[in-house]
Design an enzyme around this catalytic site. Structure first.
Site, PDB file in Angstrom:
ATOM      1  N   LYS A   1       0.837  -1.211   0.000  1.00  0.00           N
ATOM      2  CA  LYS A   1       0.000   0.000   0.000  1.00  0.00           C
ATOM      3  C   LYS A   1       0.870   1.259   0.000  1.00  0.00           C
ATOM      4  O   LYS A   1       0.636   2.181  -0.780  1.00  0.00           O
ATOM      5  CB  LYS A   1      -0.896  -0.024   1.251  1.00  0.00           C
ATOM      6  N   ASN A   2       1.873   1.295   0.869  1.00  0.00           N
ATOM      7  CA  ASN A   2       2.649   2.533   1.010  1.00  0.00           C
ATOM      8  C   ASN A   2       3.637   2.769  -0.138  1.00  0.00           C
ATOM      9  O   ASN A   2       4.223   3.848  -0.234  1.00  0.00           O
ATOM     10  CB  ASN A   2       3.380   2.560   2.355  1.00  0.00           C
TER      11      ASN A   2
ATOM     12  N   ARG B   1      -4.574  10.629   5.056  1.00  0.00           N
ATOM     13  CA  ARG B   1      -3.530  11.659   5.078  1.00  0.00           C
ATOM     14  C   ARG B   1      -2.607  11.572   3.868  1.00  0.00           C
ATOM     15  O   ARG B   1      -2.050  12.579   3.439  1.00  0.00           O
ATOM     16  CB  ARG B   1      -2.658  11.496   6.324  1.00  0.00           C
TER      17      ARG B   1
ATOM     18  N   CYS C   1      -4.113  12.870  14.005  1.00  0.00           N
ATOM     19  CA  CYS C   1      -4.297  11.473  13.618  1.00  0.00           C
ATOM     20  C   CYS C   1      -4.192  10.631  14.882  1.00  0.00           C
ATOM     21  O   CYS C   1      -3.570  11.062  15.861  1.00  0.00           O
ATOM     22  CB  CYS C   1      -3.203  11.153  12.615  1.00  0.00           C
TER      23      CYS C   1
ATOM     24  N   ARG D   1       1.472  14.430  13.524  1.00  0.00           N
ATOM     25  CA  ARG D   1       1.771  14.253  12.110  1.00  0.00           C
ATOM     26  C   ARG D   1       1.614  15.521  11.269  1.00  0.00           C
ATOM     27  O   ARG D   1       0.804  15.569  10.337  1.00  0.00           O
ATOM     28  CB  ARG D   1       0.932  13.101  11.533  1.00  0.00           C
ATOM     29  N   PRO D   2       2.396  16.553  11.572  1.00  0.00           N
ATOM     30  CA  PRO D   2       2.338  17.760  10.749  1.00  0.00           C
ATOM     31  C   PRO D   2       2.927  17.517   9.361  1.00  0.00           C
ATOM     32  O   PRO D   2       3.583  16.490   9.129  1.00  0.00           O
ATOM     33  CB  PRO D   2       3.198  18.756  11.525  1.00  0.00           C
ATOM     34  N   VAL D   3       2.698  18.452   8.437  1.00  0.00           N
ATOM     35  CA  VAL D   3       3.297  18.343   7.099  1.00  0.00           C
ATOM     36  C   VAL D   3       4.176  19.564   6.827  1.00  0.00           C
ATOM     37  O   VAL D   3       4.403  19.952   5.679  1.00  0.00           O
ATOM     38  CB  VAL D   3       2.232  18.157   5.988  1.00  0.00           C
ATOM     39  N   ASP D   4       4.663  20.189   7.909  1.00  0.00           N
ATOM     40  CA  ASP D   4       5.473  21.404   7.784  1.00  0.00           C
ATOM     41  C   ASP D   4       6.723  21.189   6.927  1.00  0.00           C
ATOM     42  O   ASP D   4       7.150  22.078   6.195  1.00  0.00           O
ATOM     43  CB  ASP D   4       5.862  21.921   9.184  1.00  0.00           C
ATOM     44  N   LEU D   5       7.289  19.983   6.995  1.00  0.00           N
ATOM     45  CA  LEU D   5       8.538  19.754   6.249  1.00  0.00           C
ATOM     46  C   LEU D   5       8.282  19.680   4.744  1.00  0.00           C
ATOM     47  O   LEU D   5       9.110  20.109   3.942  1.00  0.00           O
ATOM     48  CB  LEU D   5       9.231  18.480   6.747  1.00  0.00           C
TER      49      LEU D   5
ATOM     50  N   ASP E   1       5.660   0.664  11.934  1.00  0.00           N
ATOM     51  CA  ASP E   1       4.443  -0.022  11.494  1.00  0.00           C
ATOM     52  C   ASP E   1       4.394  -1.494  11.931  1.00  0.00           C
ATOM     53  O   ASP E   1       3.393  -2.172  11.676  1.00  0.00           O
ATOM     54  CB  ASP E   1       4.307   0.052   9.959  1.00  0.00           C
TER      55      ASP E   1
ATOM     56  N   LEU F   1       9.111   7.287  16.589  1.00  0.00           N
ATOM     57  CA  LEU F   1       8.645   8.096  15.460  1.00  0.00           C
ATOM     58  C   LEU F   1       7.368   8.869  15.742  1.00  0.00           C
ATOM     59  O   LEU F   1       7.242  10.025  15.355  1.00  0.00           O
ATOM     60  CB  LEU F   1       8.463   7.214  14.218  1.00  0.00           C
TER      61      LEU F   1
ATOM     62  N   ARG G   1      -8.118  -0.789   5.521  1.00  0.00           N
ATOM     63  CA  ARG G   1      -7.394   0.294   4.842  1.00  0.00           C
ATOM     64  C   ARG G   1      -6.087  -0.229   4.253  1.00  0.00           C
ATOM     65  O   ARG G   1      -5.581   0.334   3.289  1.00  0.00           O
ATOM     66  CB  ARG G   1      -7.036   1.400   5.839  1.00  0.00           C
TER      67      ARG G   1
HETATM   68  C1  EPZ Z   1       4.711   7.026   6.325  1.00  0.00           C
HETATM   69  O1  EPZ Z   1       3.953   8.079   6.914  1.00  0.00           O
HETATM   70  C2  EPZ Z   1       3.790   5.840   6.217  1.00  0.00           C
HETATM   71  N1  EPZ Z   1       2.657   6.189   5.374  1.00  0.00           N
HETATM   72  C3  EPZ Z   1       3.336   5.404   7.615  1.00  0.00           C
HETATM   73  O2  EPZ Z   1       2.567   4.223   7.487  1.00  0.00           O
HETATM   74  C4  EPZ Z   1       4.581   5.094   8.476  1.00  0.00           C
HETATM   75  O3  EPZ Z   1       4.180   4.793   9.788  1.00  0.00           O
HETATM   76  C5  EPZ Z   1       5.513   6.292   8.470  1.00  0.00           C
HETATM   77  O4  EPZ Z   1       5.840   6.685   7.125  1.00  0.00           O
HETATM   78  C6  EPZ Z   1       6.835   6.026   9.196  1.00  0.00           C
HETATM   79  O5  EPZ Z   1       7.488   4.932   8.612  1.00  0.00           O
HETATM   80  C7  EPZ Z   1       2.776   6.146   4.049  1.00  0.00           C
HETATM   81  O6  EPZ Z   1       3.815   5.812   3.502  1.00  0.00           O
HETATM   82  C8  EPZ Z   1       1.575   6.492   3.247  1.00  0.00           C
HETATM   83  P1  EPZ Z   1       6.786  10.478   8.232  1.00  0.00           P
HETATM   84  P2  EPZ Z   1       4.485   9.575   6.893  1.00  0.00           P
HETATM   85  O7  EPZ Z   1       6.558  11.764   7.536  1.00  0.00           O
HETATM   86  O8  EPZ Z   1       5.255   9.796   5.650  1.00  0.00           O
HETATM   87  C9  EPZ Z   1       7.221  13.811  11.598  1.00  0.00           C
HETATM   88  C10 EPZ Z   1       0.722   2.762   7.983  1.00  0.00           C
HETATM   89  O9  EPZ Z   1       0.244   2.199   8.995  1.00  0.00           O
HETATM   90  N2  EPZ Z   1       6.987  14.807  10.542  1.00  0.00           N
HETATM   91  O10 EPZ Z   1       7.945   9.647   7.810  1.00  0.00           O
HETATM   92  O11 EPZ Z   1       3.312  10.442   7.151  1.00  0.00           O
HETATM   93  C11 EPZ Z   1       6.006  12.948  11.852  1.00  0.00           C
HETATM   94  O12 EPZ Z   1       5.061  13.577  12.686  1.00  0.00           O
HETATM   95  C12 EPZ Z   1       1.247   4.177   8.047  1.00  0.00           C
HETATM   96  O13 EPZ Z   1       0.757   2.231   6.861  1.00  0.00           O
HETATM   97  C13 EPZ Z   1       7.040  16.158  10.843  1.00  0.00           C
HETATM   98  O14 EPZ Z   1       7.279  16.556  11.986  1.00  0.00           O
HETATM   99  O15 EPZ Z   1       5.459   9.599   8.118  1.00  0.00           O
HETATM  100  C14 EPZ Z   1       6.634  11.725  12.460  1.00  0.00           C
HETATM  101  O16 EPZ Z   1       6.893  11.952  13.823  1.00  0.00           O
HETATM  102  C15 EPZ Z   1       0.879   4.933   9.252  1.00  0.00           C
HETATM  103  N3  EPZ Z   1       6.788  17.079   9.838  1.00  0.00           N
HETATM  104  C16 EPZ Z   1       7.971  11.603  11.708  1.00  0.00           C
HETATM  105  O17 EPZ Z   1       8.212  12.909  11.162  1.00  0.00           O
HETATM  106  C17 EPZ Z   1       6.524  16.685   8.553  1.00  0.00           C
HETATM  107  O18 EPZ Z   1       6.321  17.564   7.705  1.00  0.00           O
HETATM  108  C18 EPZ Z   1       7.997  10.588  10.565  1.00  0.00           C
HETATM  109  O19 EPZ Z   1       6.827  10.729   9.785  1.00  0.00           O
HETATM  110  C19 EPZ Z   1       6.497  15.320   8.257  1.00  0.00           C
HETATM  111  C20 EPZ Z   1       6.733  14.387   9.265  1.00  0.00           C
END
Ligand code: EPZ
Length: 417
Positions: free
Chosen positions: A21-22, A91, A115, A120-124, A304, A326, A396
């Site tokens: 999926k991912n 998301r 969530c 889980r912000p998207v600021d980056l 995960d 994480l 999902r």
């Molecule tokens: C991906 O989510 C996966 N989703 C998640 O899978 C997985 O748990 C996660 O990576 C970690 O491996 C998909 O690939 C669709 P991150 P993602 O950005 O990309 C912080 C599942 O069950 N962060 O790597 O959203 C964030 O809050 C799911 O299949 C910021 O602070 O995760 C977290 O603490 C759930 N600002 C850390 O970074 C940002 O702009 C890593 O998150 C982005 C992230």
């Protein structure tokens, strides 16, 4: 709403692992960068994929999805707004931000909210696109992004982010000049996105490392048919089914190198394996040993898989620990596992699991995708019947879950609440 009833069961046999999926989600978003109709095979038929396809269809793409094969043409896109009602259910819709902006120079993507597993912000994602020249406003709950053109530059991610890295890779394909991403995510899903782009003419260096260089191009890409990699988390979840039931179980259609981090933790728990090119068999052990796990970015132990290992640790002969690094709120399954008779204590980021517990069936609540799968695993060995509510979370991300579990001997029933 649906619920799952699981009875204590003996398991054995084989499970064929579906596409990831991912990996599929960013690859579907990537089609926004293409000029041709694209055929993608091995796409899992799960709710999150169907949400992504619904989003691409709403944007105007032509879509046919049958028997795990997707045919998609994004040339007919006539809207660049990913609305709240879609993004709130998934998301990963944020993955359309980079490619939509790169191709159409303006788009609106609803800002994902909080969530179940963390803020889980998207600021980056936003900061990186701004550095590439985008003008971004947050208005009425939407990320409104505009640019005259995106310009390649050096992006240093403060934190490793999987979808953030994927978004910027896709944006960089149509940016002017070279984009260098430092502290990039190295998950197999990120690697596949890079490889598919490279196979189709995009110049990318550093694939699989934390420094990626992408040469922007002016033309949209032409993408040949390809197949999505197997789902390493689904694979790991079924290995944990074998582990918790202490039974021989084979998973097929996998890439063993993608699950080395999972297998090595199960080896620490005293399980042994028969490993082949595309399959792995977990073998029962005399004694399940406790384990210490710290979740980390790839190639570290995947967040995960943390919940599923916690279920297995309830059967270990001793005390295990799991540290979640994480996400700040990814222990929702603890209270539910404790309702089944587990003894798990949380102290900040660390859960301590006291093993050797006989689990007893009860009603429990699924909270997120992976937490729910831990409850399914617990249900297989709990005495009597375990009823899992809100199971939509499971669908999902796990394709044909009930059928696959039935095939290995699990007494499982999906019913209306
Ligand atoms: C991906 O989510 C996966 N989703 C998640 O899978 C997985 O748990 C996660 O990576 C970690 O491996 C998909 O690939 C669709 P991150 P993602 O950005 O990309 C912080 C599942 O069950 N962060 O790597 O959203 C964030 O809050 C799911 O299949 C910021 O602070 O995760 C977290 O603490 C759930 N600002 C850390 O970074 C940002 O702009 C890593 O998150 C982005 C992230």
């Amino acid at each position: 709403m649906k619920l799952l009833k699981i009875k204590n069961s003996k398991i054995s046999g084989k499970v064929k692992i579906s596409g990831a999926k991912n990996a599929a989600l960013p690859l579907i978003a990537m089609t926004i960068l293409a000029k041709n109709e694209i055929v993608i095979n091995n796409i899992p038929n799960v709710a999150d994929i169907n949400t992504m396809l619904k989003l691409l269809k709403l944007l105007g793409s032509e879509i046919e999805f049958q028997n795990n094969t997707l045919k998609i043409n994004t040339n007919s896109i006539n809207s660049t707004t990913a609305t709240y009602d879609i993004v709130k259910t998934m998301r990963a819709s944020i993955l359309t931000l980079g490619p939509l902006l790169a191709r159409f120079k303006e788009c609106k993507v609803s800002l994902p909210g909080g969530c179940a597993i963390g803020l889980r912000p998207v600021d980056l994602h936003i900061k990186a696109l701004e550095k590439m020249g985008a003008e971004i406003l947050i208005e009425n709950g939407y990320i409104h992004a505009k640019c005259h053109e995106l310009v390649g530059c050096e992006i240093i991610f403060d934190k490793i982010t999987v979808t953030g890295t994927e978004n910027i890779i896709m944006a960089a394909v149509l940016a002017k000049g070279e984009t260098k991403i430092l502290n990039a995510a190295k998950e197999p899903e990120v690697v596949q996105l890079c490889e598919i782009l490279k196979e189709n003419g995009v110049k990318i260096e550093g694939i699989g490392t934390s420094t990626l260089s992408i040469q922007g191009q002016t033309d949209l890409i032409e993408i040949k048919p390809f197949s999505v990699i197997p789902d390493r988390i689904e694979a790991g979840t079924y290995l944990c089914a074998g582990a918790i039931a202490n039974s021989k179980l084979t998973i097929t259609n996998i890439i063993p190198t993608h699950i080395e981090n999972i297998i090595s933790k199960l080896e620490e728990m005293n399980f042994s394996f028969e490993k082949n090119k595309n399959s792995v068999t977990i073998l029962p052990t005399d004694e399940i040993k406790p384990v210490n796990i710290v979740t980390n970015e790839h190639p570290g132990f995947p967040t995960d898989m943390q919940a599923q290992f916690m279920a297995v640790a309830t059967q270990a002969n001793g005390v295990s620990t799991i540290e979640e690094r994480l996400f700040e709120n990814r222990f929702m399954h603890v209270a539910e596992l404790n309702r089944l008779g587990a003894d798990i204590k949380i102290n900040g980021k660390v859960a301590t699991i006291y093993g050797n517990k006989q689990l007893v069936g009860a009603d429990v609540m699924a909270t997120d995708l992976r937490a729910s799968s831990a409850l399914v695993l617990a249900g297989i060995i709990a005495s009597g019947q375990t009823t899992i509510h809100r199971v939509y979370h499971l669908f999902r991300g796990y394709e044909n879950l009930t059928e696959k579990l039935k095939n290995i001997g699990v007494d499982i029933l999906l019913e209306e609440e």
